[in-house]
Design a protein around this motif. Structure first.
Motif, short mmCIF file in Angstrom:
data_model
loop_
_atom_site.label_atom_id
_atom_site.label_comp_id
_atom_site.label_asym_id
_atom_site.label_seq_id
_atom_site.Cartn_x
_atom_site.Cartn_y
_atom_site.Cartn_z
N ARG A 189 0.84 -1.19 0.00
CA ARG A 189 0.00 0.00 0.00
C ARG A 189 0.88 1.25 0.00
O ARG A 189 0.53 2.28 -0.56
CB ARG A 189 -0.86 -0.03 1.27
N GLU A 212 -1.57 -2.00 7.97
CA GLU A 212 -2.99 -1.75 8.22
C GLU A 212 -3.81 -2.35 7.10
O GLU A 212 -3.27 -2.96 6.17
CB GLU A 212 -3.25 -0.25 8.33
N ASN A 230 -7.23 0.88 10.51
CA ASN A 230 -6.08 0.48 11.34
C ASN A 230 -6.42 -0.83 12.06
O ASN A 230 -7.58 -1.22 12.14
CB ASN A 230 -5.75 1.59 12.34
N THR A 247 -9.92 7.22 14.81
CA THR A 247 -10.47 6.12 15.60
C THR A 247 -9.34 5.39 16.33
O THR A 247 -9.48 5.05 17.51
CB THR A 247 -11.23 5.14 14.69
N THR A 274 -13.41 5.37 10.81
CA THR A 274 -14.66 6.11 10.98
C THR A 274 -15.86 5.41 10.34
O THR A 274 -16.94 5.34 10.93
CB THR A 274 -14.52 7.52 10.37
C1 LIG Z 1 -9.11 7.01 6.85
C2 LIG Z 1 -8.21 5.84 7.02
C3 LIG Z 1 -8.13 5.12 8.23
C4 LIG Z 1 -9.01 5.38 9.41
O1 LIG Z 1 -8.94 6.69 9.89
P1 LIG Z 1 -10.10 7.27 10.81
O2 LIG Z 1 -9.68 8.65 11.08
O3 LIG Z 1 -10.14 6.43 12.02
O4 LIG Z 1 -11.35 7.17 10.02
C5 LIG Z 1 -7.21 4.09 8.31
N1 LIG Z 1 -6.43 3.75 7.27
C6 LIG Z 1 -6.51 4.41 6.09
C7 LIG Z 1 -5.62 3.99 4.98
C8 LIG Z 1 -7.39 5.47 5.92
O5 LIG Z 1 -7.46 6.08 4.74
#
Ligand SMILES: *Cc1c(COP(=O)(O)O)cnc(C)c1O
Length: 366
Positions: free
Chosen positions: A195, A241, A246, A270, A312
């Motif tokens: 990624r 992730e 995450n 989160t 989120t």
């Molecule tokens: C948005 C995102 C998250 C989660 O982030 P939050 O702020 O908790 O919504 C995790 N990993 C990636 C790659 C993301 O784009």
């Protein structure tokens, strides 16, 4: 940077044909995720000469872009995601939006886009939710998903940071992500694709990262998995992730572990909130390297008792099984873990106003 921002007044141009109350009710009865949008959008334009200007709320609709706009060729784009929740007294709140504002600016830096002052970010969201507040659903687990994004609009094919940019916010009603029942998901180990890499854009929330995740995501789906796990293969298969969430591990000894931010992991709001809730519960919270081997051995020995993903959109999702062509770790029909569900309930409770907001995470929108 624009000194005019404190004076940013949002002009309001209301939609001449907003959906009727009946149409809206029909959509809100089963909104799904990301399929319907409210009647308006908030916009702030930027040009290198005059900074941020022309803040407005206007009817939702197609964007007129020059075909040479840099976003269409070089992917100079970033976004955010947060939600508006309706509380029992009818008021509307969002969760830690200043974190999203700060992250948008870190992403902006990496993608050579202009930073947007936090007050302008917050005001754009407030303005949009104010005009479209009827669209914030009130059912259990429901919300209005807010999607701020920034695109390079300059008409120029030369490769350099664009001098004209647009920041926008759109909003989409979101149903109860799992229809009430929480079922652990199976995750596919991506062996062929990464990624993010060192020095890349993994820590930025940009569309390009998602474009790169779509092929491994197809691979995952072909194997009956919901999401992809990305590893740092140059670093002993350290867990990074999922494509958009995450990852957390609950240990038998009461530790709560998530991969440390390495520059190639997206710093989730989160994630940060779960770390705090873990500390509040007296857990031994650790941000550190955790490898695929430790995951495999920990599940086998019983040291790792629960694994979950967080973000989120889906809040907290238990992970039942991790797999690829050669192995399966965990079990597809494992029940959701106790700690996972307790943290999930607490987080959703704070967001929806049924659990005390002891960290001051909520921000009133309407
Ligand atoms: C948005 C995102 C998250 C989660 O982030 P939050 O702020 O908790 O919504 C995790 N990993 C990636 C790659 C993301 O784009």
């Amino acid at each position: 940077m624009s000194e005019t921002l404190t004076e940013l007044n949002f002009e309001r141009q209301l939609s001449p044909e907003p959906r009727s109350a009946a149409e809206r009710q029909e959509i809100l009865a089963d909104p799904g995720f990301g399929a319907y949008f409210t009647d308006h959008t908030a916009v702030i334009d930027y040009s290198a000469g005059s900074g941020w200007h022309t803040a407005r709320v206007e009817p939702y609709g197609p964007i007129a872009l020059d075909p040479s706009a840099s976003v269409l060729h070089y992917g100079q784009e970033i976004f955010e995601g947060l939600k508006a929740y309706r509380h029992a007294d009818g008021s509307v709140w969002t969760f830690r939006p200043e974190r999203n504002a700060a992250r948008l600016n870190r992403s902006a830096q990496r993608l050579a886009l202009p930073e947007l002052p936090e007050p302008a970010f917050l005001e754009a969201i407030k303005q949009l939710v104010d005009v479209d507040q009827e669209w914030v659903p009130s059912g259990d687990g429901e919300s209005l998903y807010l999607r701020p994004f920034m695109i390079a609009t300059e008409a120029f094919l030369g490769v350099r940071a664009a001098r004209e940019v647009s920041f926008r916010v759109i909003a989409s009603p979101a149903g109860n992500y799992f229809g009430g029942e929480i079922k652990p998901v199976s995750i596919w180990i991506s062996r062929n694709y990464a990624r993010a890499g060192r020095g890349g854009t993994g820590a930025a929330k940009c569309g390009g990262n998602y474009a790169a995740s779509l092929l491994p995501q197809l691979e995952a789906e072909a194997h009956g998995c919901k999401q992809v796990l990305f590893l740092d293969q140059d670093n002993g298969n350290a867990v990074e992730e999922l494509g958009g969430m995450n990852v957390f591990f609950v240990f038998r000894d009461g530790s709560l572990v998530t991969p440390a931010l390495s520059g190639s992991i997206l710093e989730g709001v989160t994630r940060d909130s779960v770390l705090q809730l873990g500390r509040d519960r007296g857990m031994n919270v650790q941000e550190r390297t955790i490898t695929l081997d430790e995951w495999r051995d920990g599940v086998a020995s019983g040291d790792i008792t629960e694994v979950f993903a967080c973000g989120t959109a889906a809040a907290i999702t238990p992970i039942g099984m991790l797999m690829d062509e050669t192995e399966k770790i965990g079990s597809a029909d494992a029940p959701a873990g106790e700690v996972t569900m307790a943290i999930r309930e607490e987080l959703l409770g704070i967001q929806s106003g049924t659990v005390a907001d002891r960290h001051g995470w909520l921000h009133r929108l309407a």
